[in-house]
Design a protein around this motif. Structure first.
Motif, mmCIF file in Angstrom:
data_model
loop_
_atom_site.group_PDB
_atom_site.id
_atom_site.type_symbol
_atom_site.label_atom_id
_atom_site.label_comp_id
_atom_site.label_asym_id
_atom_site.label_seq_id
_atom_site.Cartn_x
_atom_site.Cartn_y
_atom_site.Cartn_z
ATOM 1 N N LEU A 1 18.506 53.276 127.808
ATOM 2 C CA LEU A 1 17.216 52.794 128.337
ATOM 3 C C LEU A 1 17.367 51.499 129.144
ATOM 4 C CD1 LEU A 1 15.123 53.408 125.067
ATOM 5 C CD2 LEU A 1 15.032 54.780 127.149
ATOM 6 N N MET B 1 15.605 59.799 120.467
ATOM 7 C CA MET B 1 15.036 59.925 121.815
ATOM 8 C C MET B 1 13.761 60.769 121.794
ATOM 9 S SD MET B 1 16.307 58.083 124.132
ATOM 10 C CE MET B 1 15.565 58.811 125.589
ATOM 11 N N ARG B 2 13.728 61.767 120.895
ATOM 12 C CA ARG B 2 12.490 62.566 120.774
ATOM 13 C C ARG B 2 11.356 61.659 120.296
ATOM 14 N NH1 ARG B 2 15.971 66.631 118.943
ATOM 15 N NH2 ARG B 2 15.618 66.144 116.744
ATOM 16 N N TRP C 1 11.156 58.421 120.707
ATOM 17 C CA TRP C 1 10.819 57.492 121.801
ATOM 18 C C TRP C 1 9.921 58.184 122.841
ATOM 19 C CZ3 TRP C 1 10.331 52.741 123.350
ATOM 20 C CH2 TRP C 1 10.309 52.435 124.726
ATOM 21 N N GLN C 2 10.313 59.406 123.230
ATOM 22 C CA GLN C 2 9.522 60.140 124.244
ATOM 23 C C GLN C 2 8.113 60.390 123.729
ATOM 24 O OE1 GLN C 2 10.569 60.352 127.069
ATOM 25 N NE2 GLN C 2 12.794 60.486 127.058
ATOM 26 N N ALA C 3 8.009 60.732 122.445
ATOM 27 C CA ALA C 3 6.690 60.995 121.866
ATOM 28 C C ALA C 3 5.845 59.721 121.926
ATOM 29 C CB ALA C 3 6.842 61.465 120.419
ATOM 30 N N ARG C 4 6.466 58.602 121.646
ATOM 31 C CA ARG C 4 5.758 57.305 121.636
ATOM 32 C C ARG C 4 5.321 56.938 123.063
ATOM 33 N NH1 ARG C 4 2.827 54.691 120.643
ATOM 34 N NH2 ARG C 4 2.633 52.723 119.550
ATOM 35 N N VAL C 5 6.217 57.154 124.021
ATOM 36 C CA VAL C 5 5.911 56.812 125.406
ATOM 37 C C VAL C 5 4.787 57.709 125.931
ATOM 38 C CG1 VAL C 5 6.837 56.832 127.768
ATOM 39 C CG2 VAL C 5 8.194 55.882 125.915
ATOM 40 N N SER C 6 4.820 59.008 125.573
ATOM 41 C CA SER C 6 3.781 59.880 126.110
ATOM 42 C C SER C 6 2.430 59.622 125.428
ATOM 43 C CB SER C 6 4.181 61.354 126.021
ATOM 44 O OG SER C 6 4.463 61.673 124.706
#
Ligand code: DC
Length: 220
Positions: free
Chosen positions: A32, A210-211, A213-218
């Protein structure tokens, strides 16, 4: 909580010794382009200063060492020694030592060095005390036998003649101190994503993180 509330995103990673926090934290930070702080090194550096001064392990000696800590103290390969880890977990139970080290950690998370776009901090109390508003909190754990086996492998790879039962006992002692201390004990934050790394390889742990993190970002 949404991402735009954060001037600079932070990933908080907590968990017991040898659960795989450091490997994951370094990898997330590189991927990141975030700055990485291994907060265990702060406690290890305080422990080593007390050992080096040859003074008895008193609260006063530990507080003095924490108050005079400088960034260059974190660059010492001897901080990795198990003897230093044991002293680190003792000084970490002194409330004034933790307070003295909070400022350093807050400054790092608020303004990650090198103009990085965010920060990854790993330790024992990052999600609960140091960065309670972290963008993502991960709690990385593994069974005691698995963690002891990993530590033994690491020590042997470094050429140390570590003994199986001794490594397990040292880890048990350190876990007990880190879990039972009255100030900032090792517990997952209520909103942490828990990843048990027993039987998982580093790639699988990274993919799970990473899953999250992506969930948090979306969500943000
Ligand atoms: O992660 P480590 O093994 O390098 O940490 C060394 C000791 O420092 C550990 O036993 C507990 C303490 N520690 C802590 O109390 N809080 C942190 N945020 C990081 C480490």
């Amino acid at each position: 909580m949404t991402l735009d509330r954060f001037a600079s995103p932070t990933i908080a990673i907590d968990g017991p010794a040898a659960a795989g926090k450091g490997t994951l934290a370094r990898r997330l930070a590189a991927h990141l382009r975030f700055a990485y702080l291994d907060t265990g090194l702060l406690y290890r550096a305080v422990g080593k200063k007390v050992l080096a001064a040859g003074v008895d392990l008193s609260d006063e000696a530990a507080i003095q060492a924490a108050s005079s800590l400088v960034v260059a103290d974190l660059d010492d390969p001897a901080l990795r020694l198990d003897a230093v880890a044991q002293v680190a977990s003792r000084v970490a139970a002194v409330p004034a030592v933790r307070t003295a080290l909070l400022h350093f950690q807050h400054a790092f998370a608020a303004a990650p060095p090198g103009n990085a776009g965010g920060a990854v901090l790993d330790g024992r109390d990052i999600g609960t005390v140091v960065c309670p508003d972290a963008t993502l909190k991960l709690f990385i754990t593994a069974s005691l036998p698995e963690r002891a086996a990993r530590r033994l492998k690491e020590l042997r790879e470094r050429g140390s003649e570590a003994i199986d039962s001794r490594v397990l006992r040292d880890m048990q002692e350190r876990d007990a101190r880190d879990l039972s201390r009255s100030v900032a004990p090792l517990v997952p934050a209520a909103d942490a994503v828990v990843i048990d790394t027993s039987g998982l390889d580093p790639d699988a742990v990274f993919a799970a993180a990473m899953r999250a993190w992506q969930a948090r970002v979306s969500e943000g």
